[in-house]
Structure formats: C-alpha cells, structure tokens
Design a protein around this motif. Structure first.
Motif, PDB file in Angstrom:
ATOM      1  N   PHE A  33       0.828  -1.217   0.000  1.00 43.07           N
ATOM      2  CA  PHE A  33       0.000   0.000   0.000  1.00 43.07           C
ATOM      3  C   PHE A  33       0.861   1.265   0.000  1.00 43.07           C
ATOM      4  N   GLY A  34       1.933   1.238  -0.773  1.00 41.13           N
ATOM      5  CA  GLY A  34       2.835   2.381  -0.787  1.00 41.13           C
ATOM      6  C   GLY A  34       3.116   2.985  -2.145  1.00 41.13           C
ATOM      7  N   VAL A  35       3.006   2.200  -3.222  1.00 39.10           N
ATOM      8  CA  VAL A  35       3.446   2.732  -4.518  1.00 39.10           C
ATOM      9  C   VAL A  35       2.590   3.903  -4.995  1.00 39.10           C
ATOM     10  N   ARG A  36       1.322   3.932  -4.614  1.00 43.36           N
ATOM     11  CA  ARG A  36       0.487   5.049  -5.064  1.00 43.36           C
ATOM     12  C   ARG A  36       0.875   6.360  -4.389  1.00 43.36           C
ATOM     13  N   ASN A  37       1.707   6.263  -3.334  1.00 40.92           N
ATOM     14  CA  ASN A  37       2.181   7.460  -2.647  1.00 40.92           C
ATOM     15  C   ASN A  37       3.504   7.986  -3.210  1.00 40.92           C
ATOM     16  N   PHE A  38       4.101   7.254  -4.170  1.00 41.74           N
ATOM     17  CA  PHE A  38       5.347   7.722  -4.763  1.00 41.74           C
ATOM     18  C   PHE A  38       5.091   9.022  -5.520  1.00 41.74           C
ATOM     19  N   GLU A  39       6.051   9.920  -5.454  1.00 42.44           N
ATOM     20  CA  GLU A  39       5.935  11.152  -6.218  1.00 42.44           C
ATOM     21  C   GLU A  39       6.132  10.878  -7.708  1.00 42.44           C
ATOM     22  N   ASN A  40       7.110  10.021  -8.010  1.00 42.31           N
ATOM     23  CA  ASN A  40       7.352   9.599  -9.391  1.00 42.31           C
ATOM     24  C   ASN A  40       7.398   8.082  -9.420  1.00 42.31           C
ATOM     25  N   LEU A  41       6.326   7.483  -9.908  1.00 37.02           N
ATOM     26  CA  LEU A  41       6.177   6.032  -9.873  1.00 37.02           C
ATOM     27  C   LEU A  41       7.250   5.320 -10.686  1.00 37.02           C
ATOM     28  N   GLU A  42       7.572   5.840 -11.848  1.00 32.70           N
ATOM     29  CA  GLU A  42       8.572   5.197 -12.698  1.00 32.70           C
ATOM     30  C   GLU A  42       9.957   5.251 -12.057  1.00 32.70           C
ATOM     31  N   ASN A  43      10.284   6.352 -11.399  1.00 29.39           N
ATOM     32  CA  ASN A  43      11.571   6.444 -10.693  1.00 29.39           C
ATOM     33  C   ASN A  43      11.637   5.424  -9.561  1.00 29.39           C
ATOM     34  N   VAL A  90       7.321  -7.798  -5.173  1.00 27.66           N
ATOM     35  CA  VAL A  90       5.912  -8.039  -4.852  1.00 27.66           C
ATOM     36  C   VAL A  90       5.306  -6.728  -4.361  1.00 27.66           C
ATOM     37  N   VAL A  91       4.279  -6.281  -5.053  1.00 22.79           N
ATOM     38  CA  VAL A  91       3.590  -5.042  -4.705  1.00 22.79           C
ATOM     39  C   VAL A  91       2.146  -5.362  -4.336  1.00 22.79           C
ATOM     40  N   LEU A  92       1.727  -4.923  -3.160  1.00 22.03           N
ATOM     41  CA  LEU A  92       0.341  -5.058  -2.712  1.00 22.03           C
ATOM     42  C   LEU A  92      -0.262  -3.662  -2.718  1.00 22.03           C
ATOM     43  N   GLU A  93      -1.364  -3.496  -3.447  1.00 24.52           N
ATOM     44  CA  GLU A  93      -1.926  -2.148  -3.567  1.00 24.52           C
ATOM     45  C   GLU A  93      -3.434  -2.204  -3.786  1.00 24.52           C
ATOM     46  N   ARG A 137      10.322  -8.650 -15.623  1.00 20.71           N
ATOM     47  CA  ARG A 137       9.797  -9.676 -16.526  1.00 20.71           C
ATOM     48  C   ARG A 137       8.857 -10.606 -15.759  1.00 20.71           C
ATOM     49  N   GLU A 138       8.146 -11.414 -16.492  1.00 23.59           N
ATOM     50  CA  GLU A 138       7.198 -12.368 -15.902  1.00 23.59           C
ATOM     51  C   GLU A 138       6.225 -11.654 -14.958  1.00 23.59           C
ATOM     52  N   THR A 139       5.767 -10.485 -15.348  1.00 23.21           N
ATOM     53  CA  THR A 139       4.855  -9.729 -14.487  1.00 23.21           C
ATOM     54  C   THR A 139       3.480 -10.397 -14.440  1.00 23.21           C
ATOM     55  N   LYS A 140       2.882 -10.354 -13.266  1.00 19.76           N
ATOM     56  CA  LYS A 140       1.560 -10.946 -13.070  1.00 19.76           C
ATOM     57  C   LYS A 140       0.718 -10.028 -12.188  1.00 19.76           C
ATOM     58  N   VAL A 141      -0.586 -10.064 -12.409  1.00 20.39           N
ATOM     59  CA  VAL A 141      -1.538  -9.309 -11.590  1.00 20.39           C
ATOM     60  C   VAL A 141      -2.529 -10.300 -10.993  1.00 20.39           C
ATOM     61  N   ARG A 142      -2.681 -10.265  -9.694  1.00 19.08           N
ATOM     62  CA  ARG A 142      -3.618 -11.146  -8.998  1.00 19.08           C
ATOM     63  C   ARG A 142      -4.610 -10.293  -8.218  1.00 19.08           C
ATOM     64  N   HIS A 143      -5.858 -10.294  -8.635  1.00 18.16           N
ATOM     65  CA  HIS A 143      -6.875  -9.482  -7.977  1.00 18.16           C
ATOM     66  C   HIS A 143      -7.427 -10.207  -6.744  1.00 18.16           C
ATOM     67  N   LEU A 144      -7.664  -9.436  -5.686  1.00 16.24           N
ATOM     68  CA  LEU A 144      -8.170  -9.978  -4.430  1.00 16.24           C
ATOM     69  C   LEU A 144      -9.478  -9.293  -4.049  1.00 16.24           C
ATOM     70  N   THR A 145     -10.340 -10.027  -3.348  1.00 19.62           N
ATOM     71  CA  THR A 145     -11.557  -9.469  -2.740  1.00 19.62           C
ATOM     72  C   THR A 145     -12.349  -8.617  -3.732  1.00 19.62           C
ATOM     73  N   LEU A 146     -12.781  -9.261  -4.815  1.00 20.73           N
ATOM     74  CA  LEU A 146     -13.648  -8.629  -5.820  1.00 20.73           C
ATOM     75  C   LEU A 146     -13.009  -7.408  -6.478  1.00 20.73           C
ATOM     76  N   GLY A 147     -11.686  -7.399  -6.518  1.00 21.91           N
ATOM     77  CA  GLY A 147     -10.989  -6.308  -7.197  1.00 21.91           C
ATOM     78  C   GLY A 147     -10.651  -5.119  -6.340  1.00 21.91           C
ATOM     79  N   ILE A 148     -10.885  -5.206  -5.034  1.00 23.76           N
ATOM     80  CA  ILE A 148     -10.575  -4.094  -4.137  1.00 23.76           C
ATOM     81  C   ILE A 148      -9.075  -3.917  -3.965  1.00 23.76           C
ATOM     82  N   CYS A 149      -8.357  -5.018  -4.105  1.00 22.09           N
ATOM     83  CA  CYS A 149      -6.914  -5.031  -3.888  1.00 22.09           C
ATOM     84  C   CYS A 149      -6.265  -5.892  -4.956  1.00 22.09           C
TER      85      CYS A 149
END
Length: 242
Positions: A133-143, A159-162, A223-235
C-alpha cells in the motif's frame, strides 16, 4: 502515468513532503484504522502477498514504504536472514521500531528513514523487494520502480500489494460510496486529520492499476509480471522478476 494527487492541496510543498507529513500526523491511529476500515481483511492480503516469495526463499528482503512494518513482520514467516524496512515518515518508523522490540526481532528487521525513489543501497543488494500500500504514494512512480529494480539482484522478485478499483457492478458502486463517504468520515473521526482519509480514495482513483501498472513494471525492466486481484478487485498483488 498517474496524475499527481496530494493530501494537502492548499500547500505548495511537493507530494513527497506532504505524504511524510500526513503519515506523521496519523501514525498513532494508522494500524487501528487499517484493521477497522478493512474489517481485518488487510491481514490476509499481506499473507497472500508474502506467500508470493516462498518459491525464491529470499535471504535479504527490502520492504519499501514499510510504514508501521506490518508487511515486513509478515515476511518473518519466510525465515530470511535480514529484512530492511524503509520509509519517509519518522512517525511511522517509530511505531515499527516499537513493534520490532516487542517481538524481539530488532536484529532481523532493521528500519531506517529513506526515500523510496532514491534508495540508499548498492545495486543487486536484495533477493526480494516488497511494497504494501505504498506505490500510489510515490511522487514519481517510474523512478520508484527503476530504483527497486536496481537494488534487486538478478533473478530476484518484486511483490507489490496495492488497492485497486473494482470494475464489476455493484461492487464498483458500493466501493466508491464506501471510499468517498464512509472511509473519510471514520478516518477524520479517529485520526483527527481531515485530509488523510480523503486522500486515500483519491490516490487509489488516480493510480494506474491492473494491466496499466504491470506495463509500467515491464517498462522498468521487470519480466514475468503478473496481476492477482483480491476481494472482488478491491486489492491486487503485482509480481515481477529481474
């Protein structure tokens, strides 16, 4: 790119400074509100995120935007040699240090103030990097992604949880009502910071979630990026390897 959302729009300071100020303001109530406002489900989200690292048996873990350390402490289940947690909020780190002392793990979980976009570590220093729950607080996400890639060893895993935005009816509508009406009300009631829990849903709405964030990870070299949705897409849990 995500649009920039700041907690205190009336101030001229940058997002990074405002995020640090906000978390310093709410640090004392942060854990209580996390568990209360998510009905405790945030604990299972963290468990699932850390389970993504089981396959690589990491010895050195970096937890970026560690806050009060909950994801770092969850990673102790993997029995690593060392977990380093970094955050820009001294108020949040103070609570994380208290937790480490109470658990008797201060030699394993080491905490320090640091900028998530300018990590004070050498290249290829860690087997795994986590963010809860931290990446959305980055000032510059790509950096931020680029620097996490830099400090990760070849073959290491991010591993990013958001939070994310549900798309399906009626979850989308219910989640929007809860996020913009209920959550700010209780956040203001308990934290005494009128802006912090209005910033939360605004920052989630502005965050490039799902496939858009996976594409940013790939642009950053993962590489090998994956997205796993949790709790009906809330996370969502995002993973990628170097």
């Amino acid at each position: 790119m995500s649009r920039t959302v700041k907690p205190y729009k009336e101030l001229a300071t940058g997002k990074k400074e405002q995020v640090a100020q906000m978390f310093n303001n709410i640090a004392g109530k942060y854990d209580f509100l996390n568990h209360f406002l998510s009905a405790g489900i945030d604990r299972s989200w963290r468990r699932k995120a850390i389970d993504e690292l089981k396959e690589i048996h990491p010895r050195r873990i970096l937890d970026v935007a560690t806050g009060t350390g909950d994801l770092a402490f969850e990673a102790l289940r993997l029995k690593p040699g060392k977990i380093t947690g970094v955050d820009i909020s001294e108020g949040m780190l103070a609570i994380a240090r208290e937790k480490a002392l109470k658990r008797g793990v201060e030699q394993i979980v080491q905490l320090r103030k640091a900028d998530s976009e300018k990590l004070p570590f050498s290249d290829n220093s860690f087997d795994a990097v986590t963010v809860g729950f931290g990446v959305r607080n980055f000032e510059n996400l790509e950096n931020g992604l680029a620097d996490m890639y830099r400090v990760l060893r070849p073959g290491g895993k991010l591993v990013v949880l958001e939070f994310s935005k549900p798309r399906a009816f009626p979850v989308k509508q219910l989640y929007s009502f809860y996020s913009f009406k209920i959550l700010p009300f209780f956040g203001r009631l308990f934290s005494r910071d009128k802006k912090a829990y209005s910033y939360l849903p605004e920052s989630v709405a502005a965050f490039p979630d799902g496939k858009d964030f996976a594409l940013l990870m790939e642009k950053g070299g993962f590489r090998e990026t994956k997205v796993r949705h949790l709790t009906l897409g809330i996370c969502a849990i995002y993973t990628g390897k170097k």
